[in-house]
Enzyme design. Structure first.
Site, PDB file in Angstrom:
ATOM      1  N   HIS A 112      -1.430 -26.373 -30.720  1.00  0.00           N
ATOM      2  CA  HIS A 112      -1.082 -26.003 -29.353  1.00  0.00           C
ATOM      3  C   HIS A 112       0.314 -26.538 -29.012  1.00  0.00           C
ATOM      4  O   HIS A 112       0.590 -27.722 -29.186  1.00  0.00           O
ATOM      5  CB  HIS A 112      -2.148 -26.593 -28.424  1.00  0.00           C
ATOM      6  CG  HIS A 112      -1.927 -26.358 -26.977  1.00  0.00           C
ATOM      7  ND1 HIS A 112      -1.936 -25.107 -26.412  1.00  0.00           N
ATOM      8  CD2 HIS A 112      -1.702 -27.242 -25.958  1.00  0.00           C
ATOM      9  CE1 HIS A 112      -1.745 -25.216 -25.108  1.00  0.00           C
ATOM     10  NE2 HIS A 112      -1.584 -26.490 -24.812  1.00  0.00           N
ATOM     11  N   SER A 133       1.722 -24.489 -21.834  1.00  0.00           N
ATOM     12  CA  SER A 133       0.344 -24.837 -21.506  1.00  0.00           C
ATOM     13  C   SER A 133       0.120 -24.760 -19.991  1.00  0.00           C
ATOM     14  O   SER A 133       0.256 -23.701 -19.400  1.00  0.00           O
ATOM     15  CB  SER A 133       0.018 -26.228 -22.065  1.00  0.00           C
ATOM     16  OG  SER A 133      -1.364 -26.470 -22.065  1.00  0.00           O
ATOM     17  N   GLU A 180      -5.610 -21.577 -31.713  1.00  0.00           N
ATOM     18  CA  GLU A 180      -5.812 -22.409 -30.523  1.00  0.00           C
ATOM     19  C   GLU A 180      -6.791 -21.801 -29.523  1.00  0.00           C
ATOM     20  O   GLU A 180      -7.021 -20.591 -29.501  1.00  0.00           O
ATOM     21  CB  GLU A 180      -4.485 -22.720 -29.855  1.00  0.00           C
ATOM     22  CG  GLU A 180      -3.785 -21.527 -29.229  1.00  0.00           C
ATOM     23  CD  GLU A 180      -2.556 -21.962 -28.457  1.00  0.00           C
ATOM     24  OE1 GLU A 180      -2.663 -22.937 -27.694  1.00  0.00           O
ATOM     25  OE2 GLU A 180      -1.489 -21.337 -28.614  1.00  0.00           O
TER      26      GLU A 180
END
Length: 358
Positions: free
Chosen positions: A320, A187, A290
């Protein structure tokens, strides 16, 4: 009064155009990728419940209290897992060594955790770093970079750069050059990972042998289609960031500039918008459902077009950064098997004659 208001609006528009030179990257969306047709496993229901628990942890709280609750919950994600690795705290650079039994400490991985640059820690991501140490037969250094809002965005970037430079020459037992280096992250940390590769190249340092990015953000301008199209299907990011779809992008860009003190169009904040040539092999994993899916797709397409070897592998219906739910989630185990294959491929390239790009 009308002319004053009109002048102010015009000034804001001009400043927006000057400060945020956002290149239209929609041409990258033309590239097609294979889609996994497998249905999510039964264990995915438990994962979704844990995501709902995370949302409930901050319910009714605002501001700093909500942030502290989110940080506390994230740090508990690996609690109760039977992790075989040794965990060693490090003060300078600040972080944590994760060493699987028998791991070769000359083989090293820098891991940069996610958490929207405001949460997460080496502790929160131990499920991932433990598994990486096993599959790569390497010592993993999970950098504890400085988080916003207590610190500036660039403070965290500098911490990652410092950690990489140090890692190349130091292992868990002291000074010693690395024989093999990977950079990995998820991320926000995945974005730092990809940005770090370009910085290493530009600094003339020993480049990493490869990189792994789980659902990287890649682009803070929020112009990728899935940033809005996948809000309803993203159980992790949708409830938190879905409201941004109702705000005009220029307002988001100004807010990002104020919070990050870096333009969202800057290559430091958005590695997609950097020069992506001459990078090491990269493996990107993302979920078809996502919000950051097209961020990953665009990065892969641009990097390939500029000559860098990159692979993008996607899973259907995963949350995610589902890799953090190893070993409970079969799809997380599949992701680490994929990583193991990627590492073997890198090593075969190093040992054998050059082959074509992936």
């Amino acid at each position: 009064m009308f002319w004053i208001i009109a002048t102010v609006i015009l000034l804001v528009v001009v400043l927006t155009l000057i400060l945020f030179r956002v290149e239209d990257l929609s041409y990258l969306d033309r590239e097609k990728y294979s889609v996994s047709n497998a249905s999510p496993s039964a264990e995915n229901r438990e994962v979704l419940e844990r995501i709902r628990e995370m949302g409930r942890a901050g319910r009714g709280l605002r501001g700093k209290a909500r942030l502290m609750a989110m940080r506390k919950y994230m740090d508990s994600l690996s609690d109760g897992l039977e992790l075989a690795s040794e965990f060693r705290h490090c003060d300078n650079p600040r972080g944590e060594w994760v060493i699987a039994p028998g791991a070769d400490t000359k083989r090293r991985i820098l891991y940069i955790h996610g958490g929207a640059w405001v949460a997460g820690s080496p502790r929160s991501h131990r499920a991932i770093t433990d598994r990486l140490s096993h599959v790569a037969n390497a010592a993993v250094f999970a950098v504890d970079y400085r988080l916003m809002p207590e610190h500036r965005f660039m403070d965290g970037v500098r911490d990652c750069r410092k950690a990489y430079t140090w890692l190349a020459e130091n292992g868990p037992d002291g000074p010693g050059d690395a024989s093999f280096i990977l950079v990995a992250g998820d991320s926000a940390g995945g974005s730092h990972t990809l940005g770090l590769l370009a910085w290493i190249r530009e600094s003339g340092l020993r480049q990493a042998d490869g990189a792994i990015a789980f659902s990287p953000s890649t682009d803070l301008t929020l112009t990728a289609p899935s940033n809005r199209n996948n809000i309803a299907t993203d159980a992790m990011l949708g409830p938190t960031f879905g409201g941004l779809s109702k705000i005009p992008r220029p307002i988001i860009w100004w807010a990002t500039l104020a919070a990050f003190r870096v333009s969202p169009a800057s290559p430091v904040a958005s590695p997609l918008r950097n020069n992506l040539a001459n990078l090491p092999p990269i493996l990107i994993q993302a979920s078809e459902s996502e919000m950051l899916l097209d961020n990953a797709r665009r990065y892969a397409a641009k990097a390939k077009a500029e000559g860098s070897p990159v692979q993008l592998h996607t899973w259907a219906g995963m949350v995610h950064v589902w890799q953090i739910f190893t070993p409970m989630l079969p799809e997380a185990e599949q992701a680490f098997a994929d990583i193991e294959s990627f590492i073997r491929e890198i090593e075969s390239r190093k040992c054998g004659p050059e082959v074509g790009q992936t």
